[in-house]
Design a protein around this motif. Sequence first.
Motif, PDB file in Angstrom:
ATOM      1  N   ASP A 150       0.787  -1.323  -0.039  1.00  0.00           N
ATOM      2  CA  ASP A 150      -0.097   0.078  -0.031  1.00  0.00           C
ATOM      3  C   ASP A 150       0.870   1.280   0.025  1.00  0.00           C
ATOM      4  N   GLU A 152       1.275   4.068  -3.041  1.00  0.00           N
ATOM      5  CA  GLU A 152       1.083   5.541  -2.748  1.00  0.00           C
ATOM      6  C   GLU A 152       2.197   6.293  -3.141  1.00  0.00           C
ATOM      7  N   ARG A 158      -3.261  -8.684  -1.636  1.00  0.00           N
ATOM      8  CA  ARG A 158      -2.952  -7.863  -2.208  1.00  0.00           C
ATOM      9  C   ARG A 158      -2.508  -8.690  -3.690  1.00  0.00           C
TER      10      ARG A 158
END
Length: 189
Positions: free
Chosen positions: A129, A133, A159
């Motif tokens: 994550d 980003e 994921r």
Amino acid sequence: IGISYKCLMLIVKPGGKSKEQTRKQEIDNGFSDAIEDYENKWHKEAFTLERDNAVLYGEFIENPSRENKVAIIAHGHTANRYNSIKYAKMFYEAGYQIVLYDERSFGESTGDYSTLGEKESKDLAALIDMVNEKYHDPKIILHGESMGAATVLLVNRYRKVDRIIADCPFCDSDMLFGEFVVKNLHIPK
């Protein structure tokens, strides 16, 4: 119960090699050029990631290619991110941005114990994550060796990434524990 407890503690809280020990081992194994690049040529940006009572320490290695593809490399049991530098060099030369980190309870990272990929895969999901980003939805490849291979395979539950390389994962915990008892405690399985 004493032997069982000792076996369990050797697996989940084994200590681990220091950065200096791993560095020397990797140089002795013929990877001095990768260590040289890592220490003296590559631009590194340190990061921390707090998750589930652990703090993971790692580095983003910026590749001047500026391609939007990232390799995240997970090390094996008792190792640390220095053990991953040899793989980082290959990905770096292929134009990847690199993420090296110490899995929970190893290297500089904290954590009460290792779970052989279970909590580590959730840590890796949080790291993915963070990478998404930072690099704005890059193509991600995961590379893991040994316990790191189990980690990159298990993260697939949480994921999805573009590619996974699992180098020498263990396939069965009973077999893993049995081999560990014979090798480290010198008692029959």
